[in-house]
Scaffold this active site. Sequence first.
Site, short mmCIF file in Angstrom:
data_model
loop_
_atom_site.label_atom_id
_atom_site.label_comp_id
_atom_site.label_asym_id
_atom_site.label_seq_id
_atom_site.Cartn_x
_atom_site.Cartn_y
_atom_site.Cartn_z
N SER A 169 1.19 -1.47 0.30
CA SER A 169 -0.23 0.07 -0.06
C SER A 169 0.90 1.42 -0.15
CB SER A 169 -1.09 -0.18 0.99
OG SER A 169 -1.33 1.02 1.30
N TYR A 185 -2.46 -0.26 10.71
CA TYR A 185 -2.69 -0.38 8.98
C TYR A 185 -1.43 -0.03 8.67
CZ TYR A 185 -4.26 -0.03 4.18
OH TYR A 185 -3.84 -0.51 3.10
#
Length: 260
Positions: free
Chosen positions: A140, A153
């Site tokens: 990501s 995250y």
Amino acid sequence: MRVSLEGRVVLVTGASSGVGAETAKLLSARGAIPILAARSEDKLRTVSKTIRGEHEAIVMDVTDEASVRSAFRSAIDKYGRIDVLVNNAGFGEFVAFPDASLSHFQEMIDVNYLGAVRCVQEAYPLMRAAGSGHIVNVVSIAGKLATAKATAYAASKHALLGFTNALRQDCKGTGIRVSAVNPGPIDTPFFDRADPSGTYTRNLGSFMLRPEQVAREIVRTIETGRPEKDMPFISGAGAKLFQLFPRMADRLLSGLLNKK
């Protein structure tokens, strides 16, 4: 030089929806043999019906070492090899740090980071023995550019990106290629859990990527062997700016990035 995908066995985790499902479909269309792996048998069955070419669907929980081992054993029993591993399984929850429990961090690390590590531990010996293979970790842009309400995250994705970069060095001379694909926000069921209120997705609007876009870049990464791909371009540029000039970038970008 592009590598042909014809007949190549590609195991894709998190393949029951979103990017994983689209990647499996595109791989099949290019002549590869995708092995779809995910926890939900019902969702896997639904995706399987959309793929015309040869493929397999295997129930696998990346947080369960025995489940991962069993899934890889099933794939090897059927095909004798795994040419490419695409670690795509992952999830997010957007919670401000004062409201985040320790289990919030533990669960995301277990799925997003250790889940990939468990799969690589199974795939690596097979690829090493074959003298070839490709490990593609779908990380990501959050692994480079962290934002508010994403401490757990972002930490899990930073860990996965660090693992990917170190693994690439460990694999030199083995014939195994290692790549990272770092997408920004994607319009997938990921946000059903990460952003149940819909605030983030509404604020991002057209900036969100489509799963088909990310799937194309994953397949292109397999074909070309490139070590890393950031997307979209503006996110990659922002990450580079932050690495080079963290104080200035924090001042300039924080308002643009914190949309949760």
